[in-house]
Design an enzyme around this catalytic site. Structure first.
Site, mmCIF file in Angstrom:
data_model
loop_
_atom_site.group_PDB
_atom_site.id
_atom_site.type_symbol
_atom_site.label_atom_id
_atom_site.label_comp_id
_atom_site.label_asym_id
_atom_site.label_seq_id
_atom_site.Cartn_x
_atom_site.Cartn_y
_atom_site.Cartn_z
ATOM 1 N N LYS A 185 0.865 -1.188 0.000
ATOM 2 C CA LYS A 185 0.000 0.000 0.000
ATOM 3 C C LYS A 185 0.890 1.222 0.000
ATOM 4 O O LYS A 185 2.028 1.162 0.473
ATOM 5 C CB LYS A 185 -0.883 0.016 1.268
ATOM 6 N N ASP B 269 -7.050 4.426 -4.432
ATOM 7 C CA ASP B 269 -7.713 4.221 -3.144
ATOM 8 C C ASP B 269 -8.338 5.582 -2.842
ATOM 9 O O ASP B 269 -8.581 6.370 -3.772
ATOM 10 C CB ASP B 269 -6.703 3.775 -2.071
HETATM 11 P P1 NDP Z 1 -12.980 7.699 -2.735
HETATM 12 O O1 NDP Z 1 -11.934 8.711 -2.502
HETATM 13 O O2 NDP Z 1 -13.518 7.501 -4.093
HETATM 14 O O3 NDP Z 1 -14.229 7.958 -1.766
HETATM 15 C C1 NDP Z 1 -14.068 8.026 -0.394
HETATM 16 C C2 NDP Z 1 -15.399 8.362 0.251
HETATM 17 O O4 NDP Z 1 -15.272 8.214 1.654
HETATM 18 C C3 NDP Z 1 -15.837 9.796 0.012
HETATM 19 O O5 NDP Z 1 -17.228 9.843 0.015
HETATM 20 C C4 NDP Z 1 -15.231 10.512 1.193
HETATM 21 O O6 NDP Z 1 -15.890 11.714 1.512
HETATM 22 C C5 NDP Z 1 -15.447 9.491 2.284
HETATM 23 N N1 NDP Z 1 -14.403 9.664 3.320
HETATM 24 C C6 NDP Z 1 -13.063 9.617 3.145
HETATM 25 N N2 NDP Z 1 -12.424 9.844 4.294
HETATM 26 C C7 NDP Z 1 -13.376 10.044 5.212
HETATM 27 C C8 NDP Z 1 -13.345 10.319 6.576
HETATM 28 N N3 NDP Z 1 -12.177 10.457 7.260
HETATM 29 N N4 NDP Z 1 -14.544 10.442 7.222
HETATM 30 C C9 NDP Z 1 -15.719 10.296 6.539
HETATM 31 N N5 NDP Z 1 -15.788 10.034 5.229
HETATM 32 C C10 NDP Z 1 -14.648 9.915 4.586
HETATM 33 O O7 NDP Z 1 -12.356 6.315 -2.172
HETATM 34 P P2 NDP Z 1 -12.811 4.841 -2.462
HETATM 35 O O8 NDP Z 1 -14.266 4.744 -2.693
HETATM 36 O O9 NDP Z 1 -11.870 4.279 -3.474
HETATM 37 O O10 NDP Z 1 -12.435 4.117 -1.075
HETATM 38 C C11 NDP Z 1 -13.370 3.985 -0.019
HETATM 39 C C12 NDP Z 1 -12.918 2.869 0.894
HETATM 40 O O11 NDP Z 1 -12.861 1.629 0.158
HETATM 41 C C13 NDP Z 1 -11.536 3.027 1.515
HETATM 42 O O12 NDP Z 1 -11.527 2.429 2.796
HETATM 43 C C14 NDP Z 1 -10.653 2.203 0.588
HETATM 44 O O13 NDP Z 1 -9.479 1.784 1.230
HETATM 45 C C15 NDP Z 1 -11.575 1.041 0.295
HETATM 46 N N6 NDP Z 1 -11.298 0.265 -0.895
HETATM 47 C C16 NDP Z 1 -11.174 0.847 -2.129
HETATM 48 C C17 NDP Z 1 -10.955 0.074 -3.235
HETATM 49 C C18 NDP Z 1 -10.897 0.652 -4.606
HETATM 50 O O14 NDP Z 1 -10.769 -0.123 -5.573
HETATM 51 N N7 NDP Z 1 -11.002 1.972 -4.777
HETATM 52 C C19 NDP Z 1 -10.790 -1.385 -3.138
HETATM 53 C C20 NDP Z 1 -11.030 -1.910 -1.814
HETATM 54 C C21 NDP Z 1 -11.243 -1.101 -0.756
HETATM 55 P P3 NDP Z 1 -15.184 13.141 1.167
HETATM 56 O O15 NDP Z 1 -15.323 13.285 -0.322
HETATM 57 O O16 NDP Z 1 -15.983 14.116 1.941
HETATM 58 O O17 NDP Z 1 -13.769 13.037 1.605
HETATM 59 O O1 2IT Z 2 -7.846 -1.617 -0.884
HETATM 60 C C1 2IT Z 2 -7.770 -2.074 -2.033
HETATM 61 O O2 2IT Z 2 -7.871 -3.281 -2.262
HETATM 62 C C2 2IT Z 2 -7.568 -1.134 -3.143
HETATM 63 N N1 2IT Z 2 -7.514 0.070 -2.906
HETATM 64 C C3 2IT Z 2 -7.380 -1.645 -4.547
HETATM 65 C C4 2IT Z 2 -5.969 -2.094 -4.771
HETATM 66 C C5 2IT Z 2 -5.619 -2.451 -6.185
HETATM 67 O O3 2IT Z 2 -4.426 -2.711 -6.386
HETATM 68 O O4 2IT Z 2 -6.477 -2.482 -7.059
#
Ligand code: NDP
Ligand code: 2IT
Length: 446
Positions: free
Chosen positions: A127, A167
């Protein structure tokens, strides 16, 4: 009683990584499940697999200096933790958020080892990220930051070495700027990053994959309770990449998503989310979720994001960030009759929340299993890059669906094998750990 090897490893981890509470929490979550596995495989104890696994292969930390639009120098910190590559090249996302610290990246990298193992695909765990905050920054500022970040990162990554992705705070725009700079430095167009744009090596369905995969996994959790999506009320926290496509898929399967959030507050939309409007607000305009409420009738906006758990629902999908659902949130869900909680985010439920959810006999799907569809589809993107081909949306989506079914089956079977049927936390940790430990045994003391 935990196995003595677990206590020894945990004590060592806390002593070596003082103050890194998120890393401690993620390690506890895995190690607390592992004692029965160590009883069954004493050779893992002799080889000190746990002590070796909790120490990252490599930790990279660097300064990222860049000019803002006013010409003022800015300084951020960059990270890449290459945790374990026993199953394949390092793989895991980059997070750009002001809360990012070394311990945040370690927790995420540690989770990623087991998640990637559960996919059954050849990828190791890593990461990275930065405390850079893209909110409110112009495209040019984001580009200059990304170029400076890659100026250092490029020495450490490569299509067969380490393949970052997105992420929180890192989407297609950021991956584009990072890829452009890598290509310029390496003079090579390779699959060094995933989540790329569809015109330049990206995979169809990667954008949707984490959210869709979460819903495929939750479908199996519902089926185990003889339930299906049709007519269910769903609460999805967050409104980013994972949240939007989880909501879209749940609604396509007949559910009604009644609440979503961002870090400022949550919206309650009793008629079900208008996904097109949500995408317009969050993806196209990068606006606050309050704009959604302002543009659609019958929608309430509430400031503060934790109140979302008091919205009555049958299924809760926390898809924002770590520790967003605490013991009180869990109690509210339970009191309102929620049946299934599946983690789209990484470690969104606090340990108190997980205990309460499991004690009340709700079904609980841990993130390292339930959200593995994103990284699994990243591997499918890498495979397409190696083949110099692009598969159709359905081809990728069908593969994703069967990978998620496979992950669910492994977790359920491991939970049965270790004597706690239905405990998907134990199942995910045990199944992921055994694969990694076996490969470490085979590859010797390195
Ligand atoms: P994005 O940046 O696209 O979206 C994040 C969302 O979470 C936004 O709505 C944001 O709101 C909110 N958020 C972020 N930080 C906070 C906080 N401290 N308190 C409250 N809300 C918060 O990220 P992703 O959708 O990609 O990721 C979301 C989660 O999923 C994370 O935990 C990530 O690690 C996990 N994840 C992502 C993957 C991927 O492929 N993208 C794969 C697997 C897991 P705001 O806009 O107001 O900051
Ligand atoms: O938390 C996760 O699994 C991710 N943010 C996606 C990682 C990836 O390499 O696609």
């Amino acid at each position: 009683m935990p196995h003595p090897a677990v206590e020894q490893a945990m004590a060592g981890l806390i002593a070596r990584n003082p103050g890194e509470s998120e890393f401690h929490q993620a390690a506890h979550e895995v190690l607390d499940s592992i004692s029965p596995v160590l009883e069954k495989y004493p050779e893992f104890v002799t080889a000190r697999i746990l002590d070796r696994l909790i120490e990252p292969d490599r930790q990279i930390m660097f300064r990222v200096a860049w000019f803002d639009d006013a010409g003022v120098p800015q300084v951020n910190r960059g990270f890449r933790i290459q945790f374990n590559n026993v199953l394949g090249p390092y793989k895991g996302g980059l997070r750009f958020h002001p809360s990012v610290k070394l311990g945040t990246i370690k927790f995420l990298g540690f989770e990623q080892i087991f998640k990637n193992a559960l996919t059954g695909l050849p990828i190791g765990g890593a990461k990275g990220g930065s405390d850079f905050d893209p909110h409110g920054r112009s495209d040019n500022e984001v580009m200059r930051f990304c170029q400076s970040f890659m100026m250092e990162l490029f020495r450490h990554v490569g299509a067969d070495t380490d393949v970052p992705a997105g992420d929180i705070g890192v989407g297609e725009r950021e991956i584009g700027y990072l890829f452009g700079q890598y290509k310029r430095l390496a003079i090579a167009f390779t699959g060094v990053l995933t989540g790329k744009g569809l015109l330049w090596g990206g995979s169809l369905a990667r954008k949707q994959a984490t959210g869709y995969g979460l819903v495929y996994f939750a479908t199996r959790m519902l089926a185990a309770r003889r339930m299906e999506w049709h007519g269910l009320r769903v609460v999805v926290s967050g409104s980013g990449n994972v949240a939007i496509y989880a909501a879209e898929k749940a609604q396509r399967l007949g559910a009604r998503v009644v609440a979503m959030s961002d870090s400022g507050g949550y919206i309650y939309d009793p008629n079900g989310i208008d996904i097109g409007l949500m995408r317009s607000v969050k993806e196209d305009r990068r606006a606050r979720i309050s704009a959604y409420a302002a543009e659609r009738t019958g929608v309430e906006y509430h400031a503060g994001c934790t109140g979302i758990w008091s919205v009555p629902c049958d299924v809760a999908l926390p898809c924002a960030t770590q520790n967003e659902l605490d013991g009180d949130g869990a109690q509210a869900l339970i009191a309102n009759g929620c049946k299934v909680v599946a983690e789209g985010a990484n470690m969104p439920c606090t340990p108190e929340a997980v205990r309460a959810i499991q004690a009340a006999a709700l079904s609980f799907g841990p993130g390292k299993a339930a959200n593995a569809g994103g990284v699994a589809t990243s591997l499918l993107e890498m495979a397409q890059n190696s083949q110099r081909l692009q598969w159709t949306f359905d081809e990728v989506d069908n593969k994703l669906h069967s990978i998620m079914n496979g992950i669910y089956d492994q977790c359920a079977e491991a939970a049965d094998d270790f004597g706690e049927p239905g405990n998907l936390v134990l199942g995910a940790n045990a199944a992921g750990f055994v694969k990694v430990a076996r490969a470490m045994m085979a590859q010797g003391l390195v």
